[in-house]
Design a protein around this motif. Structure first.
Motif, PDB file in Angstrom:
ATOM      1  N   ILE A  61       0.851  -1.192   0.000  1.00 34.37           N
ATOM      2  CA  ILE A  61       0.000   0.000   0.000  1.00 34.37           C
ATOM      3  C   ILE A  61       0.883   1.237   0.000  1.00 34.37           C
ATOM      4  N   THR A  83       7.655   2.731  -4.067  1.00 32.93           N
ATOM      5  CA  THR A  83       6.750   1.577  -4.038  1.00 32.93           C
ATOM      6  C   THR A  83       6.859   0.769  -5.318  1.00 32.93           C
ATOM      7  N   LEU A 108      -1.700  -1.285  -3.941  1.00 37.77           N
ATOM      8  CA  LEU A 108      -2.869  -0.466  -3.662  1.00 37.77           C
ATOM      9  C   LEU A 108      -2.411   0.973  -3.463  1.00 37.77           C
ATOM     10  N   SER A 119      -7.409   0.999  -5.872  1.00 33.30           N
ATOM     11  CA  SER A 119      -6.867   2.302  -5.497  1.00 33.30           C
ATOM     12  C   SER A 119      -7.796   2.967  -4.499  1.00 33.30           C
ATOM     13  N   TYR A 175     -10.994   3.340   2.214  1.00 30.57           N
ATOM     14  CA  TYR A 175      -9.993   2.651   3.026  1.00 30.57           C
ATOM     15  C   TYR A 175     -10.607   1.401   3.665  1.00 30.57           C
ATOM     16  N   ALA A 178     -11.080  -1.161   1.019  1.00 29.73           N
ATOM     17  CA  ALA A 178      -9.808  -1.789   0.674  1.00 29.73           C
ATOM     18  C   ALA A 178      -9.455  -2.891   1.668  1.00 29.73           C
ATOM     19  N   VAL A 236       0.564  -7.618   4.372  1.00 26.74           N
ATOM     20  CA  VAL A 236       0.399  -6.252   3.867  1.00 26.74           C
ATOM     21  C   VAL A 236       1.644  -5.463   4.233  1.00 26.74           C
ATOM     22  N   LEU A 296       2.778  -1.675   4.241  1.00 31.42           N
ATOM     23  CA  LEU A 296       2.314  -0.294   4.126  1.00 31.42           C
ATOM     24  C   LEU A 296       3.499   0.649   3.987  1.00 31.42           C
ATOM     25  N   ILE A 325      -5.798   6.174   6.954  1.00 31.90           N
ATOM     26  CA  ILE A 325      -5.167   4.870   6.775  1.00 31.90           C
ATOM     27  C   ILE A 325      -5.476   3.944   7.944  1.00 31.90           C
ATOM     28  N   LEU A 337      -8.205   1.485   7.328  1.00 35.59           N
ATOM     29  CA  LEU A 337      -7.785   0.293   6.603  1.00 35.59           C
ATOM     30  C   LEU A 337      -7.078  -0.685   7.541  1.00 35.59           C
TER      31      LEU A 337
END
Length: 801
Positions: free
Chosen positions: A46, A60, A79, A97, A106, A109, A121, A123, A138, A141
């Protein structure tokens, strides 16, 4: 003192000439040992992503490419976050997205990632790329994720503001591990944010694996053959300090007339939208003013990875003249180091660390003369410059993307190992002592924190009131009920143990909450509005039936229990105006809430035949629903158990008792008995409220999560009403079971009640408590506390409902 951190990837992963995969273990004799947990095969990253123009997007994209290249991770998803409504033309790796300022995306997602069974995940965190205060969206999420989270921190602040502190603390809490790119980042995390050093991994910023080339190889690409090239590249913004290099050029050119300064990069999109291209224009004007216009070359475009290699390759000296020290990482500086450039930099945090051991030269902030002197020195002494280049290049071999990908995979593997070897927090909580079957002292501090001069704010971020989400009639009605009941208990039972901190109750609370209800009522429509923004503007024309019912419940409570004649007068007027609308309600909860309010009202005005008729009509409506829906195995009023369930049974018990109607009493007792059995853990016997993530439909399976305090509060009140009506002691046990849910006797064995703040956490997720302490949750607990205290004080005597 800082705890030592784990640093990756400094140790080799090669064994006797053959490549050893991360996770494979051998003994000294070469025998294979028990393998570590397998590598995650479904990884979601993410963060921003190319073609969005920003440093996080480049990082990223490069990280994903490196992991995929090194481990063949076919199921690697990205993402990104969109800062514009149209978004960007992303590559196939981007499966989802997020809209930066839309908190709903969020949450969606998180559901998407859970649904797709992602193993891990990762981030990429930077405050500015996520919406909400300090990028707090965030958290929506992260709170919803079921899988482990490893967070890379691109910004770590030594002096965070409260929002930044809150966001970082929760990110640290919700992440299994944190990756930083500098030792200073780790120290700040430990000292300021109190993150254990054992939770932090150091993985350097990745750089391309470039050859060590003579700068002249690329100079013809830019028409600077035979020139000494100074370079600064990256997105332009005023904090970059490029003006100080331009001011230094006259002094440099006085010694070396063949110098050219290249400034490569577009203006940062956010700066461009906010201020236009003023900074670039000011730099061009400055160059003209000091007479170096022909020696400064601006390349006004976002530099692609391919172009970046050429720009850096052509540079003899790379300069980062940032104006402030609080820069914990710089991708452009890392790339210049990886290319083996001679570097001059101001002493911001990352530069101090990265350019140590003579890998670069540091000059003071805002000092063009120092920049000029150091540039002249390096141009005058090629041997010193080339030695600096070599030290930089050799050091950066540990930073190439292949090694960085290995470092990330080691961190991921360590998380999986920790999850296997160590129980989850809720498992540890099961052996922690809990004060079950004991009632805490009343603490109204959080009620005070959530209340301002408008009324009660509906939500909180942790314990901090969330002004952005405003107020509701629902919560101000709840607050009014609580304060009036508390005041009554203080008058009727002044020695009651729970009132130890009740002296902090603000006497203006009840009038303030009632004033909110008065303001919420639309006299023309005869209905209450519900949602009010922090700007005191209603965000809807008509509230729900449920919010109207709760308002009537609160007004009836004032009329039954308050000793304040002014309060009673205002409530009576509003009750009279708003009651007729309830006759048409079809929501069973709205009917139940209204019945609770009417029953309170009739305690003081038992002869009001209009109120009696409305109560009977609503009671018959609920009874008819129950009798038409109920069947063996489903003793309920609807085809679904949703929210506020126990209030339906409680309303039937109150009406049945008042009307001496055995059918209503039976419906109340039977439905409540079935509900409490449906909300009982079959393994341990603790209370398990129906989850709000799907509820419980007839013929389906009950949703286990998210569990809400409103359900426990309703169960406490309904079971105590059943105890009053029947005298059966098992209802007291049911009530205690529901109340103990607040204290930690729940699926996760974690307390929802916060004895320090007096607030209540907003519920249970599958893996943790929701740490936000909103109005509904806090008031649900506090009302249950009052009811349970009254039960203890009065024994078998009647207690408030």
């Amino acid at each position: 003192m800082a705890i030592p951190i784990t640093v990756f990837p400094n140790r080799a992963l090669e064994v006797v000439g053959s490549r050893r995969r991360v996770g494979e273990r051998t003994s000294a004799t070469g025998a294979r040992l028990q393998p570590k947990p397998s590598l995650p095969s479904r990884i979601a990253v993410i963060g921003n992503y190319l073609p969005r123009q920003c440093g996080i997007a480049t990082f990223t994209t490069d990280l994903c490419a490196a992991i995929a290249a090194e481990y063949g991770t076919a199921r690697l998803l990205a993402l990104p976050v969109n800062d514009t409504e149209p978004g960007y033309d992303y590559p196939a790796r981007v499966r989802w997205s997020l809209a930066q300022d839309d908190s709903k995306t969020y949450q969606e997602a998180a559901d998407f990632l859970n649904f797709n069974n992602i193993d891990m995940v990762c981030l990429q965190h930077e405050y500015g790329i996520f919406g909400g205060p300090a990028g707090s969206h965030i958290l929506h999420l992260l709170r919803g994720l079921k899988m482990p989270v490893v967070t890379t921190l691109h910004t770590v602040l030594r002096e965070p503001n409260p929002d930044q502190l809150m966001v970082m603390e929760e990110i640290a809490q919700l992440s299994d591990r944190l990756i930083v790119m500098s030792k200073l980042s780790s120290q700040i995390l430990q000292e300021i944010f109190k993150v254990p050093g054992s939770k932090i991994d150091m993985v350097p910023h990745g750089v391309p694996d470039l050859p060590f080339l003579d700068p002249n190889f690329y100079k013809d690409r830019f028409g600077v053959e035979g020139k000494a090239v100074l370079l600064t590249f990256g997105l332009l913004s005023p904090n970059k300090g490029i003006e100080n290099v331009i001011k230094a050029l006259p002094q440099i050119l006085s010694k070396h007339k063949n110098v050219v300064y290249i400034v490569a990069g577009a203006t940062h999109p956010h700066v461009l939208r906010r201020e236009g291209d003023q900074y670039r224009a000011s730099l061009q004007a400055l160059a003209k003013q000091v007479g170096v216009e022909s020696q400064v070359m601006f390349h006004d475009r976002f530099v692609s990875p391919e172009e970046m290699v050429e720009f850096i390759g052509a540079a003899d000296i790379y300069i980062t003249p940032y104006r402030h020290e609080a820069q914990i990482v710089s991708g452009t500086l890392a790339y210049a180091l990886g290319a083996g450039k001679a570097i001059i930099s101001t002493p911001y945090w990352y530069a101090i660390e990265l350019l140590d051991d003579r890998r670069g030269a540091l000059v003071p902030f805002q000092d063009p003369h120092a920049i000029a002197q150091k540039t002249i020195e390096l141009l005058d002494t090629p041997a010193i410059r080339h030695a600096m280049r070599k030290r930089a290049y050799l050091f950066a071999r540990q930073m190439i993307w292949k090694r960085v990908a290995q470092g990330y995979m080691e961190s991921f593997t360590r998380v999986r190992s920790d999850r296997m070897e160590n129980p989850h927090a809720q498992l540890l909580a099961r052996v922690t002592h809990k004060s079950l079957n004991q009632l805490p002292e009343l603490n109204v501090n959080h009620v005070n924190a959530l209340t301002d001069d408008t009324g009660m704010l509906q939500h909180a971020i942790f314990t901090v009131p969330n002004r952005g989400e405003g107020y509701t009639t629902d919560d101000n009605a709840r607050a009014l009920i609580f304060t009036v009941v508390l005041d009554q208990l203080g008058r009727d039972q002044p020695g009651m143990d729970c009132l130890g901190k009740a002296e902090s109750v603000n006497p203006d609370w009840a009038p303030r909450y009632l004033a909110f209800l008065e303001h919420a009522f639309d006299a023309k429509k005869k209905r209450f509005r519900n949602f009010l923004g922090y700007d005191r503007r209603w965000v809807e024309d008509l509230g729900s039936e449920d919010s109207h019912g709760r308002a009537l419940w609160a007004l009836g409570t004032v009329l039954a229990r308050s000793a304040n004649h002014g309060l009673r007068g205002a409530a009576g007027r509003l009750f009279e105006f708003s009651l007729p609308a309830a006759v048409e309600f079809r929501s069973p909860r709205a009917c139940a809430y209204t019945m609770l309010g009417i029953q309170e009202y009739l305690h003081s005005y038992p002869g009001d035949r209009d109120a009696q008729r409305v109560r009977f009509a609503l009671a018959r409506r609920l009874l008819d629903m129950y009798q038409s829906i109920r069947r063996p195995g489903w003793e309920w009023f609807e085809d679904i158990l949703a929210y506020g369930n126990a209030r339906l049974s409680q309303a039937m018990l109150l009406a049945g008792s008042a009307c001496s109607d055995k059918h209503m009493l039976s419906a109340g007792l039977d439905s409540l008995d079935w509900l409490m059995k449906a909300q009982c853990c079959q393994t341990n016997g603790h209370f398990v409220p129906i989850g709000s993530k799907g509820f419980y439909r007839q013929g389906g399976e009950p949703a286990r999560f998210d569990q809400q305090p409103i359900e426990a509060a309703g169960a406490v009140a309904a079971c105590l009403e059943a105890y009053r009506v029947s005298g059966d002691g098992r209802w007291r046990s049911y009530a205690w079971s529901a109340f103990n849910w607040f204290l930690g006797d729940n699926d996760l064995q974690v307390p929802l009640y916060d004895s320090v703040t007096g607030g209540c956490r907003d519920g249970l997720h599958p893996d943790r408590a929701n740490e936000n302490q909103g109005a509904e949750s806090t008031l649900s607990f506090l009302m249950s506390l009052l009811e349970m205290h009254a039960l203890q004080e009065s024994g078998q005597k009647e207690i408030p409902s």
